[in-house]
Design a protein around this motif. Sequence first.
Motif, PDB file in Angstrom:
ATOM      1  N   PHE A   1       0.838  -1.192   0.000  1.00 18.49           N
ATOM      2  CA  PHE A   1       0.000   0.000   0.000  1.00 18.49           C
ATOM      3  C   PHE A   1       0.880   1.252   0.000  1.00 18.49           C
ATOM      4  N   PRO A   2       0.591   2.212  -0.869  1.00 18.39           N
ATOM      5  CA  PRO A   2       1.254   3.516  -0.743  1.00 18.39           C
ATOM      6  C   PRO A   2       0.804   4.206   0.538  1.00 18.39           C
ATOM      7  N   VAL A   3       1.710   4.948   1.138  1.00 22.71           N
ATOM      8  CA  VAL A   3       1.404   5.683   2.373  1.00 22.71           C
ATOM      9  C   VAL A   3       1.372   7.163   2.024  1.00 22.71           C
ATOM     10  N   VAL A   4       0.291   7.828   2.406  1.00 26.10           N
ATOM     11  CA  VAL A   4       0.117   9.229   2.048  1.00 26.10           C
ATOM     12  C   VAL A   4      -0.027  10.077   3.302  1.00 26.10           C
ATOM     13  N   LYS A   5       0.374  11.310   3.156  1.00 26.59           N
ATOM     14  CA  LYS A   5       0.180  12.315   4.195  1.00 26.59           C
ATOM     15  C   LYS A   5      -0.527  13.480   3.535  1.00 26.59           C
ATOM     16  N   GLY A   6      -1.803  13.639   3.839  1.00 25.85           N
ATOM     17  CA  GLY A   6      -2.612  14.573   3.077  1.00 25.85           C
ATOM     18  C   GLY A   6      -2.844  13.988   1.696  1.00 25.85           C
ATOM     19  N   ASP A   7      -2.409  14.703   0.670  1.00 29.00           N
ATOM     20  CA  ASP A   7      -2.532  14.174  -0.684  1.00 29.00           C
ATOM     21  C   ASP A   7      -1.174  13.858  -1.303  1.00 29.00           C
ATOM     22  N   LYS A   8      -0.126  13.762  -0.464  1.00 29.78           N
ATOM     23  CA  LYS A   8       1.228  13.524  -0.964  1.00 29.78           C
ATOM     24  C   LYS A   8       1.698  12.120  -0.601  1.00 29.78           C
TER      25      LYS A   8
ATOM     26  N   GLN B   1      10.078   7.652   1.010  1.00 32.65           N
ATOM     27  CA  GLN B   1      10.542   8.125  -0.288  1.00 32.65           C
ATOM     28  C   GLN B   1      10.790   6.968  -1.252  1.00 32.65           C
ATOM     29  N   PRO B   2       9.751   6.232  -1.606  1.00 33.24           N
ATOM     30  CA  PRO B   2       9.942   5.044  -2.449  1.00 33.24           C
ATOM     31  C   PRO B   2      10.267   5.422  -3.889  1.00 33.24           C
ATOM     32  N   ILE B   3      10.721   4.420  -4.623  1.00 41.38           N
ATOM     33  CA  ILE B   3      10.925   4.597  -6.062  1.00 41.38           C
ATOM     34  C   ILE B   3       9.557   4.790  -6.712  1.00 41.38           C
ATOM     35  N   THR B   4       9.444   5.799  -7.548  1.00 38.21           N
ATOM     36  CA  THR B   4       8.191   6.064  -8.243  1.00 38.21           C
ATOM     37  C   THR B   4       8.465   6.234  -9.734  1.00 38.21           C
ATOM     38  N   VAL B   5       7.404   6.162 -10.520  1.00 39.34           N
ATOM     39  CA  VAL B   5       7.508   6.399 -11.960  1.00 39.34           C
ATOM     40  C   VAL B   5       6.439   7.396 -12.368  1.00 39.34           C
ATOM     41  N   SER B   6       6.697   8.070 -13.466  1.00 41.61           N
ATOM     42  CA  SER B   6       5.714   9.002 -13.997  1.00 41.61           C
ATOM     43  C   SER B   6       4.785   8.272 -14.955  1.00 41.61           C
ATOM     44  N   PRO B   7       3.618   8.802 -15.248  1.00 38.96           N
ATOM     45  CA  PRO B   7       2.652   8.089 -16.091  1.00 38.96           C
ATOM     46  C   PRO B   7       3.143   7.807 -17.500  1.00 38.96           C
ATOM     47  N   ASP B   8       4.065   8.638 -18.026  1.00 41.11           N
ATOM     48  CA  ASP B   8       4.466   8.482 -19.422  1.00 41.11           C
ATOM     49  C   ASP B   8       5.674   7.580 -19.616  1.00 41.11           C
ATOM     50  N   ILE B   9       6.154   6.937 -18.582  1.00 34.80           N
ATOM     51  CA  ILE B   9       7.287   6.029 -18.728  1.00 34.80           C
ATOM     52  C   ILE B   9       6.827   4.735 -19.408  1.00 34.80           C
ATOM     53  N   SER B  10       7.683   4.137 -20.234  1.00 33.26           N
ATOM     54  CA  SER B  10       7.313   2.918 -20.949  1.00 33.26           C
ATOM     55  C   SER B  10       7.272   1.732 -20.000  1.00 33.26           C
TER      56      SER B  10
ATOM     57  N   LEU C   1       4.983  -0.420  -8.164  1.00 33.39           N
ATOM     58  CA  LEU C   1       5.574   0.917  -8.223  1.00 33.39           C
ATOM     59  C   LEU C   1       4.455   1.954  -8.217  1.00 33.39           C
ATOM     60  N   PRO C   2       4.502   2.923  -7.312  1.00 31.92           N
ATOM     61  CA  PRO C   2       3.535   4.018  -7.366  1.00 31.92           C
ATOM     62  C   PRO C   2       3.780   4.886  -8.599  1.00 31.92           C
ATOM     63  N   VAL C   3       2.711   5.380  -9.169  1.00 32.43           N
ATOM     64  CA  VAL C   3       2.782   6.286 -10.317  1.00 32.43           C
ATOM     65  C   VAL C   3       2.389   7.673  -9.827  1.00 32.43           C
ATOM     66  N   THR C   4       3.271   8.653 -10.032  1.00 32.93           N
ATOM     67  CA  THR C   4       3.035   9.980  -9.469  1.00 32.93           C
ATOM     68  C   THR C   4       3.238  11.059 -10.516  1.00 32.93           C
ATOM     69  N   GLU C   5       2.571  12.174 -10.271  1.00 32.13           N
ATOM     70  CA  GLU C   5       2.837  13.424 -10.985  1.00 32.13           C
ATOM     71  C   GLU C   5       3.272  14.423  -9.935  1.00 32.13           C
ATOM     72  N   GLY C   6       4.564  14.755  -9.927  1.00 35.50           N
ATOM     73  CA  GLY C   6       5.103  15.512  -8.820  1.00 35.50           C
ATOM     74  C   GLY C   6       5.057  14.625  -7.583  1.00 35.50           C
ATOM     75  N   ASN C   7       4.443  15.097  -6.522  1.00 32.75           N
ATOM     76  CA  ASN C   7       4.252  14.274  -5.327  1.00 32.75           C
ATOM     77  C   ASN C   7       2.851  13.678  -5.249  1.00 32.75           C
ATOM     78  N   LYS C   8       2.045  13.929  -6.274  1.00 28.33           N
ATOM     79  CA  LYS C   8       0.653  13.478  -6.255  1.00 28.33           C
ATOM     80  C   LYS C   8       0.560  12.054  -6.780  1.00 28.33           C
ATOM     81  N   LEU C   9      -0.048  11.175  -5.999  1.00 24.18           N
ATOM     82  CA  LEU C   9      -0.225   9.781  -6.395  1.00 24.18           C
ATOM     83  C   LEU C   9      -1.401   9.692  -7.367  1.00 24.18           C
TER      84      LEU C   9
END
Length: 875
Positions: free
Chosen positions: A486-493, A522-531, A547-555
């Motif tokens: 499970f991703p862990v969030v604080k607020g919306d980050k 601070q896990p490894i994340t990827v952006s939506p446009d990665i192959s 792997l969580p997919v994020t835009e900036g810090n937003k999941l």
Amino acid sequence: MIKLLPSWWKSRIFARSSIDNRYALLEACLIGFLSGISALFLKSGIGWLGGLRIKATYLFDPHLSLPIVGLLLGILAGWAIELLAPAAAGGGIPQVKAVLAGYPLLINLRVALVKTLGTILVLGAGLTLGRRGPTVHIGAALAAQLSRWIPNSPTNRRQMIAAGAAAGLAAGFNTPIAGVLFVVEELMRDISGLTLETAILASFTGAVVSRLFGGTALNLSLAGRTANFTAVEIPFYLILGIFAGILGGLFNKGVIWGTKFHRRLPISMPLRIGIAGLISGLVISFLPNVFWDHAGLRTYLISGNLSWQTTAIAFAAHFLLTILAYSAGAPGGLFAPALVLGAALGYLVGTAQYALIGEFSAFTFAFSTYTFALAGMGAFFTAVVRVPVTAIVIVFEMTADFNMVLPLMISSVVAYVIADSFAPGSIYEHLLDVSGIHLDEESPTNDFLTELTAEDVMQSQVETLATNLTIEEVVTAMSLSHHRGFPVVKGDKLVGIITQSDIADDMKRMEGLFLEDIMTPQPITVSPDISLADVLYLLSRYQLSRLPVTEGNKLVGIITRSDIIKVEAQRLSGDRDVLIQAGPSYVIYKTRSPSTGRGRILLPIAHPDHAYPLMQMAIAIARYQKYEIECLQVISVPNYVSPSQAKVEITFSRHLMHRMERWGRKENIPVHTQVMVATDIATAILETATHDHVNMLVMGWKGNTDPHEQIFGNVVDKVIEHTTCELLLVKLGDRLQTFPDDLDDQGKWLIPITKGGKLPKTMKILPGLVSLYNKPNTPEINLCQIYLPTEEKTKFKDVTKLAQAIADKTNVEVKATPLSAHSVPEAVTNICKAEFYNLVILSASNEGLLHHGVWGNIPEAIASKLETTVLIIRV
């Protein structure tokens, strides 16, 4: 973009970043070293076994020993290949070319070892093939195996295989520049930065290792001789190029025809190679003993120590015997035979030139034929392999004589033009065609993992945990979910990630701790446009399962190994359309507001009259959930009209979107708008939901369907089937103002659930909708439990608790009512008509209601019998 965010290192990691490039360059060095060692071993093995064959000719009758050795070693080589690694058959370069083009051919350490053994046996048996093609195959196979041991992305793995091929050629010829050029010119046709860097480094390393540890260069320079070139000789170099082009084209046609012929023969590979060895040994045994050693023959041809008659015999014998051996599937290459044939042809043309104009030449016969022999090597190599730049560089690197450049360029370019006119196309591509592999020049790779992105297959609805949960609460949440991480969030980050293995060791030791104390920060994340190729690389390299997919810090989503396996399985099963292939759509109007929400609601507006009540609901939900709103209107055009070229009137749509924006500013809710032209409305909605990472989709539904439509209608059905976000279907009653204009009139709401129902998913929207009413005129809410007459009301106390939970959440009094009925639709219809409810909220995730809602019973009942507004929520 791929991001690695450990506390001790602030920089980002991506497959093409400097740190990953350094890993790639180190891997290229290792590949070059291994390729160099393997080339040395191959050369030594061939030399040792070939020496034994030559000794046998002095001990026994060569007319018997050469054919018998060729037969036995040929059968042994074919048997080893057929039994251990059939992929090691042939020259190897066609296989490497296919692998680099994305075809799933086997290429690994076993192939490299069997290729080495088979080549030693075949060349030691006296077949007129070369070892440089196999070194290319062996280098590529070693690189492929190394890329499996060192987790790599498919894109980088392809570059490593190309580097291995370059290193193999460089180690075989001791020509590092030619190794790189061959990869660029023939194998990959790719000059991207990392491809060149790895190929150059691997080629250099392979050549250095080969030279330092005993490998001598294929030195074409003779003591005291240098190339000479005069203008009067230009016509003869043109003639040399013409002859090389024609004969090289005939050679390629012969190899292809021979390959087809051998494949039609009803005999096994060992016997085919054995027969080729037998015939080669028999023919060579009747030739002068200089023909028994192929490497020595090349030196004789270059030096001009043979008569033109013997040279002509050498050309004819090598021409036919090479076609015979290669087409039989023997593991050997065409590089060395092409150079021998070119040297013989050049010597013959040089002899003719000297005989015609020698008396006017200022140079001796030996110097003239030497230059023509070298030029002939480059010309015939070009005619066979169709890589003129590589051919010129190979000969130049082996002579280090700048006087050879012009003769090589003239003869090689002419040979290329003539050969491509006479027999167009690369011989390696023709050989692949014979094998049923057709390369697409427009698409160098058919690896679909590079075509898809994380956004295409990620799960946009993510179960998250808050940092302030206790360990006991975390365990409880995990036990209620089928997920293991499970991703862990604080607020919306996003601030961390937690898996079951993190808390499975010692629960007592964790008493009193919170989730933020044990999570991986601070896990490894990827952006939506990665192959997906790079996602798979990260999963393998760091041994992760998600792997969580994020835009900036937003999941915005999460992607797992299972998601990728599912896509691969669908492709393997023949389902090429594994994703929603959005039809062509074109945005003609778009506005953006500040992105300050922690989620987004997509509100497609199909009918202007429905815009107000739907927007009213969307704003209420957005305020409660702290979401933004994306208003979308799709203008449909026929399939034969291109949306980007369609002429549509958007004045009214723009005014409508302006009103939505102003409403959002008034309510302090970010509202984005866009108007699209599309041939398919559902596809445009799905495309927008995916692109904008929508959390909830609010759609109006007309409440009835045409006979040819399915359940909710063609558009809604398609959206229901394919969207993964939360979905709220709104069927507006006869009075479009579901919520009174002055918000003072008291409403009556019905929330039906089945026996054993848990806390309704309606809690996602209920508090927001309740907030639309002014106190004390809040709506009356009836939580109605429906059960079959044959069942007992044993769980009614649980429903009472649920009603109290809703009341606590909404600050509204909630009544719990049991209702016995044979049919859920019938019960909903009857109670609504009897008590005049103006809003019915159904949860599609409730047992029974989901089935009925999907399969049509509830929609028909609502459409035909109820005049009230109905909300169906699927979470």
